[in-house]
Motif scaffolding. Structure first.
Motif, mmCIF file in Angstrom:
data_model
loop_
_atom_site.group_PDB
_atom_site.id
_atom_site.type_symbol
_atom_site.label_atom_id
_atom_site.label_comp_id
_atom_site.label_asym_id
_atom_site.label_seq_id
_atom_site.Cartn_x
_atom_site.Cartn_y
_atom_site.Cartn_z
ATOM 1 N N GLY A 11 -33.536 16.337 30.400
ATOM 2 C CA GLY A 11 -33.802 16.783 29.084
ATOM 3 C C GLY A 11 -35.019 15.680 28.644
ATOM 4 O O GLY A 11 -35.601 16.019 27.527
ATOM 5 N N CYS A 92 -32.797 14.123 24.067
ATOM 6 C CA CYS A 92 -32.627 14.954 25.465
ATOM 7 C C CYS A 92 -31.562 15.797 25.241
ATOM 8 O O CYS A 92 -31.564 16.843 25.941
ATOM 9 C CB CYS A 92 -32.473 13.519 26.564
ATOM 10 S SG CYS A 92 -33.693 12.430 26.769
ATOM 11 N N ARG A 95 -32.608 18.786 23.783
ATOM 12 C CA ARG A 95 -33.324 19.752 24.872
ATOM 13 C C ARG A 95 -32.491 20.482 25.904
ATOM 14 O O ARG A 95 -32.801 21.483 26.364
ATOM 15 C CB ARG A 95 -34.442 18.801 25.678
ATOM 16 C CG ARG A 95 -35.221 18.462 24.697
ATOM 17 C CD ARG A 95 -36.301 17.522 25.242
ATOM 18 N NE ARG A 95 -37.577 17.269 24.732
ATOM 19 C CZ ARG A 95 -38.507 16.632 25.211
ATOM 20 N NH1 ARG A 95 -38.534 15.927 26.314
ATOM 21 N NH2 ARG A 95 -39.896 16.168 24.521
ATOM 22 N N ARG A 98 -30.693 23.424 24.109
ATOM 23 C CA ARG A 98 -31.668 24.457 23.954
ATOM 24 C C ARG A 98 -32.135 25.120 25.277
ATOM 25 O O ARG A 98 -32.235 26.226 25.160
ATOM 26 C CB ARG A 98 -32.843 23.723 23.038
ATOM 27 C CG ARG A 98 -34.007 24.892 22.612
ATOM 28 C CD ARG A 98 -34.889 24.259 21.774
ATOM 29 N NE ARG A 98 -35.909 23.481 22.395
ATOM 30 C CZ ARG A 98 -36.027 21.764 22.028
ATOM 31 N NH1 ARG A 98 -35.306 21.570 20.881
ATOM 32 N NH2 ARG A 98 -36.600 21.126 22.673
ATOM 33 N N ARG A 99 -32.417 24.325 26.207
ATOM 34 C CA ARG A 99 -32.972 24.876 27.454
ATOM 35 C C ARG A 99 -31.912 25.889 28.055
ATOM 36 O O ARG A 99 -32.389 27.012 28.792
ATOM 37 C CB ARG A 99 -33.258 23.717 28.270
ATOM 38 C CG ARG A 99 -33.572 24.057 29.737
ATOM 39 C CD ARG A 99 -34.185 22.825 30.508
ATOM 40 N NE ARG A 99 -33.245 22.083 30.870
ATOM 41 C CZ ARG A 99 -33.359 20.767 31.453
ATOM 42 N NH1 ARG A 99 -34.252 20.316 31.486
ATOM 43 N NH2 ARG A 99 -32.157 20.111 31.736
ATOM 44 N N ARG A 157 -42.238 11.175 22.329
ATOM 45 C CA ARG A 157 -43.347 12.052 22.769
ATOM 46 C C ARG A 157 -44.627 11.716 22.636
ATOM 47 O O ARG A 157 -45.448 12.081 23.418
ATOM 48 C CB ARG A 157 -42.729 13.409 22.048
ATOM 49 C CG ARG A 157 -41.691 13.969 22.546
ATOM 50 C CD ARG A 157 -41.226 15.335 21.634
ATOM 51 N NE ARG A 157 -40.803 14.835 20.476
ATOM 52 C CZ ARG A 157 -39.860 15.708 19.601
ATOM 53 N NH1 ARG A 157 -39.664 16.930 20.076
ATOM 54 N NH2 ARG A 157 -39.377 15.333 18.458
#
Length: 170
Positions: A11, A92, A95, A98-99, A157
């Motif tokens: 992630g 992470c 993510r 969500r992924r 990020r």
């Protein structure tokens, strides 16, 4: 620069970063997950896995993403740069959750056929433990197998974006 090794938590964005670095540098990208997993998330034989990684690492040029701590001894000495994507574990975790339900994640380029996106408690625990368990293993492996290897540690990020802008100056 011909061989860039990218590691970090699930992630963290390793595969996405690897594709972009490979694009910018004109290098082939190697996603270790595609070589490790067999259909149905079956684990390969350890000896064959190490042979596969040794062959991949022996190539003259690559951007290689994936953790697989048991093979860092094969990859680190061949790398010219180690990139640790070290984003906060809650990000992470968000993510990977969500992924799991993102329709764009179906057929991801970094996963082999027969291994659909999955989410279970063990995997979530791995993401949570990465900073405490796996990150120190990366530093220890670097110290043991490639202490002079340059390391870029990206902790946000914004740092990832800034580093990518500077990448062609290596």
């Amino acid at each position: 620069m011909q061989r860039v090794l990218i590691v970090g938590s699930a992630g963290a964005g390793k595969s996405t970063l690897a594709r972009e670095v490979a694009r910018q540098l004109g290098l082939p990208v190697v996603h270790l997950d595609r070589h490790y997993w067999r259909p149905g998330w079956t684990v390969p034989d350890e000896t064959r896995w190490r042979e596969t990684v040794a062959a991949l690492a022996a190539a003259p040029a690559w951007v290689l993403d994936g953790n697989y701590g048991s093979t860092l001894d094969l990859r680190l000495p061949r790398a010219e740069l180690l990139v640790l994507v070290d984003l906060p574990w809650p990000l992470c975790l968000a993510r990977v959750v969500r992924r799991r339900w993102d329709p764009r994640a179906a057929g991801r380029a970094d996963l082999p056929a027969g291994c659909p996106e999955r989410l279970d408690l063990d995997f979530l625990g791995y993401v949570r433990r990465y900073p405490r368990v796996s990150r120190p293993r990366v530093f220890a492996a670097r110290a043991a197998h490639a202490p002079e290897l340059p390391l870029v540690r990206l902790r946000s990020r914004a740092e990832v974006r800034r580093w990518l802008v500077r990448l062609p100056t290596f």
